[in-house]
Design a protein around this motif. Structure first.
Motif, PDB file in Angstrom:
ATOM      1  N   GLY A  26       0.572  -1.203  -0.002  1.00 45.89           N
ATOM      2  CA  GLY A  26      -0.014   0.254  -0.160  1.00 45.89           C
ATOM      3  C   GLY A  26       0.818   1.434  -0.008  1.00 45.89           C
ATOM      4  O   GLY A  26       0.089   2.280  -0.310  1.00 45.89           O
ATOM      5  N   PHE A  27       1.987   1.180   0.200  1.00 42.35           N
ATOM      6  CA  PHE A  27       2.935   2.347   0.108  1.00 42.35           C
ATOM      7  C   PHE A  27       3.125   2.791  -1.159  1.00 42.35           C
ATOM      8  O   PHE A  27       3.543   1.948  -2.278  1.00 42.35           O
ATOM      9  CB  PHE A  27       4.425   2.142   0.785  1.00 42.35           C
ATOM     10  N   VAL A  28       3.350   4.244  -1.584  1.00 38.89           N
ATOM     11  CA  VAL A  28       3.646   4.745  -2.690  1.00 38.89           C
ATOM     12  C   VAL A  28       4.635   5.893  -2.688  1.00 38.89           C
ATOM     13  O   VAL A  28       5.078   6.325  -1.558  1.00 38.89           O
ATOM     14  CB  VAL A  28       2.519   5.335  -3.556  1.00 38.89           C
ATOM     15  N   PRO A  29       5.549   5.980  -3.409  1.00 41.05           N
ATOM     16  CA  PRO A  29       6.694   6.847  -3.533  1.00 41.05           C
ATOM     17  C   PRO A  29       6.437   8.268  -3.044  1.00 41.05           C
ATOM     18  O   PRO A  29       5.389   8.864  -3.667  1.00 41.05           O
ATOM     19  CB  PRO A  29       7.640   6.716  -4.486  1.00 41.05           C
ATOM     20  N   LEU A  30       7.036   9.055  -2.052  1.00 42.08           N
ATOM     21  CA  LEU A  30       6.795  10.402  -2.187  1.00 42.08           C
ATOM     22  C   LEU A  30       7.617  11.302  -2.733  1.00 42.08           C
ATOM     23  O   LEU A  30       7.481  12.402  -2.819  1.00 42.08           O
ATOM     24  CB  LEU A  30       6.942  10.860  -0.446  1.00 42.08           C
ATOM     25  N   PHE A  31       8.775  10.573  -3.446  1.00 41.79           N
ATOM     26  CA  PHE A  31       9.704  11.210  -4.210  1.00 41.79           C
ATOM     27  C   PHE A  31      10.306  10.268  -5.287  1.00 41.79           C
ATOM     28  O   PHE A  31      10.398   9.179  -5.217  1.00 41.79           O
ATOM     29  CB  PHE A  31      10.924  11.458  -3.262  1.00 41.79           C
ATOM     30  N   ASN A  32      10.338  10.833  -6.442  1.00 41.67           N
ATOM     31  CA  ASN A  32      10.668   9.758  -7.601  1.00 41.67           C
ATOM     32  C   ASN A  32      11.872   9.531  -7.758  1.00 41.67           C
ATOM     33  O   ASN A  32      12.317   8.895  -8.798  1.00 41.67           O
ATOM     34  CB  ASN A  32      10.054  10.456  -8.777  1.00 41.67           C
ATOM     35  N   GLY A  33      12.944  10.179  -7.078  1.00 38.03           N
ATOM     36  CA  GLY A  33      14.274   9.731  -7.055  1.00 38.03           C
ATOM     37  C   GLY A  33      15.014  10.390  -8.280  1.00 38.03           C
ATOM     38  O   GLY A  33      16.202  10.308  -8.298  1.00 38.03           O
ATOM     39  N   LYS A  34      14.443  11.389  -8.811  1.00 36.64           N
ATOM     40  CA  LYS A  34      15.089  12.098 -10.173  1.00 36.64           C
ATOM     41  C   LYS A  34      14.861  13.501  -9.947  1.00 36.64           C
ATOM     42  O   LYS A  34      15.832  14.471 -10.248  1.00 36.64           O
ATOM     43  CB  LYS A  34      14.386  11.489 -11.538  1.00 36.64           C
ATOM     44  N   ASP A  35      13.817  14.267  -9.680  1.00 32.66           N
ATOM     45  CA  ASP A  35      13.405  15.571  -9.489  1.00 32.66           C
ATOM     46  C   ASP A  35      12.562  15.697  -8.317  1.00 32.66           C
ATOM     47  O   ASP A  35      12.061  14.940  -7.711  1.00 32.66           O
ATOM     48  CB  ASP A  35      13.130  16.130 -10.571  1.00 32.66           C
ATOM     49  N   LEU A  36      12.183  17.123  -8.171  1.00 38.42           N
ATOM     50  CA  LEU A  36      11.173  17.394  -7.210  1.00 38.42           C
ATOM     51  C   LEU A  36       9.821  17.661  -7.601  1.00 38.42           C
ATOM     52  O   LEU A  36       8.942  18.290  -6.970  1.00 38.42           O
ATOM     53  CB  LEU A  36      11.622  18.834  -6.357  1.00 38.42           C
ATOM     54  N   THR A  37       9.388  16.837  -8.560  1.00 38.79           N
ATOM     55  CA  THR A  37       8.200  16.755  -8.780  1.00 38.79           C
ATOM     56  C   THR A  37       7.126  16.148  -7.788  1.00 38.79           C
ATOM     57  O   THR A  37       7.511  15.227  -7.180  1.00 38.79           O
ATOM     58  CB  THR A  37       7.904  15.659 -10.010  1.00 38.79           C
ATOM     59  N   GLY A  38       6.034  16.908  -7.443  1.00 37.95           N
ATOM     60  CA  GLY A  38       5.273  16.706  -6.401  1.00 37.95           C
ATOM     61  C   GLY A  38       5.736  17.505  -4.962  1.00 37.95           C
ATOM     62  O   GLY A  38       4.885  17.231  -4.099  1.00 37.95           O
ATOM     63  N   TRP A  39       6.666  18.206  -5.112  1.00 37.86           N
ATOM     64  CA  TRP A  39       7.013  19.131  -4.004  1.00 37.86           C
ATOM     65  C   TRP A  39       7.153  20.551  -4.550  1.00 37.86           C
ATOM     66  O   TRP A  39       7.244  20.890  -5.706  1.00 37.86           O
ATOM     67  CB  TRP A  39       8.558  18.710  -3.550  1.00 37.86           C
ATOM     68  N   VAL A  40       7.040  21.486  -3.536  1.00 42.09           N
ATOM     69  CA  VAL A  40       6.912  22.916  -3.828  1.00 42.09           C
ATOM     70  C   VAL A  40       8.130  23.506  -2.919  1.00 42.09           C
ATOM     71  O   VAL A  40       7.870  23.574  -1.464  1.00 42.09           O
ATOM     72  CB  VAL A  40       5.514  23.418  -3.368  1.00 42.09           C
ATOM     73  N   GLN A  41       8.689  24.419  -3.547  1.00 42.03           N
ATOM     74  CA  GLN A  41       9.781  25.127  -2.961  1.00 42.03           C
ATOM     75  C   GLN A  41       9.241  26.392  -2.313  1.00 42.03           C
ATOM     76  O   GLN A  41       8.448  27.188  -3.257  1.00 42.03           O
ATOM     77  CB  GLN A  41      10.804  25.513  -3.911  1.00 42.03           C
ATOM     78  N   VAL A  42       9.125  26.571  -0.988  1.00 42.37           N
ATOM     79  CA  VAL A  42       8.142  27.612  -0.356  1.00 42.37           C
ATOM     80  C   VAL A  42       8.811  28.975  -0.423  1.00 42.37           C
ATOM     81  O   VAL A  42       8.631  30.088  -1.056  1.00 42.37           O
ATOM     82  CB  VAL A  42       7.544  26.925   1.046  1.00 42.37           C
ATOM     83  N   ASN A  43      10.080  28.762   0.234  1.00 45.56           N
ATOM     84  CA  ASN A  43      10.607  30.423   0.828  1.00 45.56           C
ATOM     85  C   ASN A  43      12.119  30.225   0.812  1.00 45.56           C
ATOM     86  O   ASN A  43      12.888  30.772   1.632  1.00 45.56           O
ATOM     87  CB  ASN A  43      10.146  30.805   2.215  1.00 45.56           C
TER      88      ASN A  43
END
Length: 274
Positions: A26-43
């Motif tokens: 049931g686990f899925v990756p939080l990080f694709n290992g290649k880039d920061l897709t799925g993440w937001v650089q905030v400040n």
């Protein structure tokens, strides 16, 4: 012949039957290992968080955070982390924020939420010699969030100190398992549950990685979402509205000096001095 049939029967017993349940955990990756897709650089500066060798790495400068692009409610998250302080023996500081807002709280560079401490080489004690903060897996609320620690804190703060020390030191990988469900969070450090908080508010929001002065590496980030327990609107973090940082806290990229305005200002100052 009998031995042949026995051997074939053993092989068949080891092969899953057609239609057998072969689902994953049931686990899925939080990080694709290649880039920061799925993440937001905030400040932070664009170079503060980067990807290398299947890891998310933060330089620790400037202070700030990188968050997921969506909210999570109930889940189990697992990841490995390793601090590389700038000098041996120096403090390595970072964190994993749970149920945070999309932008920093007023007066700080960090989000309101619950922090899972990611720290090495630091233990605080009060005047009585009581430990008040550790490098071993503290859990605590920050910047307006609330929670109740499993054990009373010596200073009365909403911070759960770990029951045991299972953390490794600098330049060593640690494994965290964070279970968050119905406003309760527990932390397992390298396979041992050491701390917990309950009655958290918010109890749904963004997840984030913290930049706080030290190089820190994250890998094998994965998550398993659990059924909702229907939080009230007041128990849900703010939703992103598209706000972005105008200043990266390091340089003036994105800004341009108005030379004509500067000349006008200098001229006005000269006239005032006459």
């Amino acid at each position: 012949m009998t031995r042949t049939f026995l051997f074939i029967g053993l092989l068949l017993a080891l092969v899953p039957a057609a239609g057998a349940d072969t689902k994953d955990d049931g686990f899925v990756p939080l990080f694709n290992g290649k880039d920061l897709t799925g993440w937001v650089q905030v400040n932070c500066h664009p170079s503060t968080f980067y990807v290398k060798d299947n890891e998310i790495i933060t330089t620790g400068k400037p202070f700030g955070f990188l968050r997921t692009d969506r909210q999570y409610e109930n889940f189990i998250a697992e990841f490995d982390w390793m601090h590389i302080p700038y000098e041996p023996g120096k403090v390595g500081n970072s964190g994993f924020f749970v149920w945070g807002d999309p932008v920093p709280a007023v007066g700080t560079v960090y989000t309101r939420g619950i922090e899972v401490q990611v720290l090495v080489n630091l233990t605080y004690k009060n005047a009585k010699g009581e430990i008040t903060a550790t490098s071993q897996g503290d859990l605590f609320s920050i910047w307006g969030a609330t929670c109740v620690p499993d054990r009373p804190h010596p200073g009365g703060s909403a911070r759960c100190l770990p029951s045991e020390n299972h953390c490794k030191g600098e330049r060593e990988w640690n494994h965290y398992r964070v279970e968050a469900n119905d406003g309760r969070i527990t932390l397992a450090v390298n396979g041992h549950v050491v701390s917990g908080v309950s009655k958290c508010n918010p109890r749904k929001g963004y997840l984030a990685l913290e930049s706080e002065g030290s190089e820190c590496h994250f890998r094998n980030l994965k998550i398993k979402e659990l059924p909702s327990t229907n939080p009230k609107p007041a128990e849900v973090a703010d939703v992103a509205t598209g706000l972005v940082s105008l200043f990266n806290a390091v340089d003036l990229d994105g800004w341009k000096e108005d030379s004509e305005a500067q000349k006008t200002l200098e001229s006005a100052q000269q006239r005032a001095d006459v």
